[in-house]
Design a protein around this motif. Structure first.
Motif, PDB file in Angstrom:
ATOM      1  N   ALA A 144       0.856  -1.190   0.000  1.00 56.73           N
ATOM      2  CA  ALA A 144       0.000   0.000   0.000  1.00 56.73           C
ATOM      3  C   ALA A 144       0.889   1.235   0.000  1.00 56.73           C
ATOM      4  CB  ALA A 144      -0.904  -0.010   1.223  1.00 56.73           C
ATOM      5  N   TRP A 166      -4.313   2.404  -0.185  1.00 58.17           N
ATOM      6  CA  TRP A 166      -3.842   2.884   1.123  1.00 58.17           C
ATOM      7  C   TRP A 166      -5.021   3.431   1.944  1.00 58.17           C
ATOM      8  CZ3 TRP A 166      -3.480   7.419   3.982  1.00 58.17           C
ATOM      9  CH2 TRP A 166      -2.498   7.459   4.988  1.00 58.17           C
ATOM     10  N   LEU A 219      -3.689  -1.109   7.954  1.00 54.48           N
ATOM     11  CA  LEU A 219      -2.338  -0.635   7.617  1.00 54.48           C
ATOM     12  C   LEU A 219      -1.395  -0.901   8.784  1.00 54.48           C
ATOM     13  CD1 LEU A 219      -2.599   2.825   5.845  1.00 54.48           C
ATOM     14  CD2 LEU A 219      -1.834   0.663   4.876  1.00 54.48           C
TER      15      LEU A 219
END
Ligand code: SF4
Length: 487
Positions: free
Chosen positions: A351, A358, A367
């Motif tokens: 990402a 993202w 994340l």
């Protein structure tokens, strides 16, 4: 004003081609095109110097000479960038290029950031410099007209250091892949240079004494097919007049295979390699990442067709999509072997900052950390749907399987069966040296010697015109094998 440009070091990845360079007596694969172009945008009367750390060491005397230091690079070079910033402490440092555009806040010690496309933001910086009121950040969402972009300042480099030169014809890509940061930076409307402008750039390279390979570093060379065809018609005439001084490689989308007119123009213009983003044979994963141009496409037939136009296909492949099951590794191995893409860059999905991927993973609280930017280093920066260990073990097995000598040389066989070489360039002294060097390094002392000699003999008997390509692939195989072993 003394300006020192510094280009950071590349880590050892598939793209560094580090293990190939000694065969061709070069220090780096490509020159830092962004910095060379920035140099041409600065006042003529300023003194400029470049230290590309992939080529030369950064010396204190260079730093002491400079009034201002410009650094540019990609995310994958960020560790080297931090080292440079530390070493140049006390000097005025200016950062620009992709790594700063998508993440300038992660770098301390940089005085000024010139973000996004320099044609817009650099003049703002220069105006403020003249007026003595410099700001920290210069940025703009405006997409510049690249027909105004100057010819890169080739005086800053020694051609002998690089295996391939780089130029740019267009910026932007009409597609919308979820993981892609190029469309975040350069937008989805391709902007092209004029044919005349590109011919002037080629003239400048030729006049400076360069001949050999040129990488057209576009996001997607065929993003605007109408314009590219017009440019290629001019390029064909230029090549003819200049005795096919250059051969080209570039990056494109897989719909290149649908357009025979375009393939034919590229072939006649002396393109011998093209990089395509295949990503995955799984339609579900392609739909997930919105790579819709690849869905339900006969990619094997597409590659065969491109090969018949004298172009070798290099390809990008990804595992780690949410829709990937545990069988994806075997599916990818089978696909890569069947499609005959010899130089297959396989990575785990990553990402990159500011991409749609993202933002989605952030919203899903998946994340983990910043991307290393080296999507073939086996780093994972998000929580995958598949068990993490299974994903990483599967990835390692996939890379090591396709780069086993047997599978690698099998792919060369598949490729050569379909390949019709059309290159009009004569072999260079460096290529001749690479061949001689390969006789010893691969043919005698390497464990790949059996495969090497079989390839040389078979190609010499049945496909003699493909022999230079076969030797080149044998050499590249040494690099890919070494890099894959580290994964
Ligand atoms: S085709 Fe390539 S350049 Fe275009 S959006 Fe997809 S990944 Fe990015």
């Amino acid at each position: 004003m003394n300006i020192l440009f510094i280009y950071p070091k590349y880590p050892d990845t598939f793209w560094s081609f580090s293990n190939v360079l000694k065969f061709v007596r070069k220090k780096a694969a490509f020159p830092p095109l962004g910095l060379l172009t920035i140099s041409s945008m600065l006042p003529k009367e300023w003194s400029k110097k470049l230290v590309d750390i992939n080529v030369n060491e950064l010396k204190n005397e260079d730093i002491n000479w400079a009034d201002m230091i410009f650094i540019s690079g990609m995310i994958v070079q960020k560790d080297s960038i931090r080292d440079i910033i530390k070493k140049c402490n006390g000097k005025k440092i200016v950062g620009g290029g992709p790594v700063f555009t998508t993440g300038h806040e992660k770098f301390e010690g940089v005085d000024h950031f010139i973000l996004n496309e320099a044609e817009i933001t650099l003049p703002l910086f220069l105006k403020d410099l003249e007026e003595g009121k410099l700001k920290k950040i210069y940025t703009s969402e405006e997409k510049p007209d690249v027909t105004k972009t100057p010819i890169p300042d080739w005086n800053l480099i020694d051609f002998k250091d690089y295996s391939t030169m780089a130029i740019q014809y267009s910026r932007g890509c009409p597609f919308n892949c979820e993981f892609c940061d190029i469309i975040i930076m350069n937008g989805r409307v391709p902007r092209t240079k004029t044919p005349e402008q590109l011919m002037n750039e080629l003239d400048s390279l030729k006049d400076a004494g360069y001949k050999g390979s040129i990488f057209i570093v576009d996001d997607n060379f065929i993003g605007n097919k109408k314009n590219v065809k017009e440019m290629l018609r001019r390029l064909i005439k230029w090549q003819k007049k200049n005795k096919h001084n250059f051969k080209f490689l570039t990056e494109a989308s897989v719909n290149l295979a649908d357009d025979e007119e375009l393939l034919s123009l590229m072939s006649v213009a002396n393109f011998d390699k093209v990089f395509l983003g295949f990503e995955t044979p799984s339609n579900e994963s392609l739909k997930e990442c919105k790579k819709l141009q690849n869905v339900n496409k006969d990619l094997v037939a597409g590659v065969r067709k491109i090969n018949q136009y004298g172009m070798q296909v290099m390809g990008g492949f990804i595992v780690g999509f949410d829709n990937d099951g545990e069988d994806i590794f075997d599916i990818q191995i089978k696909f890569i072997q069947e499609i005959g893409v010899v130089t297959a860059m396989v990575g785990v999905l990553t990402a990159l900052p500011q991409t749609r991927l993202w933002y989605r993973l952030k919203a899903e609280e998946r994340l983990l950390k910043d991307s290393t930017g080296g999507n073939t280093d086996g780093d994972l920066n998000f929580i995958p749907k598949m068990n993490k260990k299974k994903l990483m073990d599967g990835y390692s097995r996939l890379v090591n399987t396709i780069y086993s000598r047997k599978n690698y040389y099998e792919r060369i066989d598949t490729f050569l069966k379909n390949y019709t070489p059309t290159s009009k360039s004569k072999a260079s002294m460096d290529e001749f040296h690479a061949f001689i060097s390969s006789l010893w390094r691969i043919g005698i002392i390497s464990k790949a010697r059996f495969y090497y000699w079989r390839l040389i003999l078979k190609t010499s008997i049945f496909k003699i015109r493909s022999l230079p390509t076969a030797i080149e692939l044998a050499i590249i195989g040494m690099h890919f094998e070494k890099v894959s072993r580290k994964i």
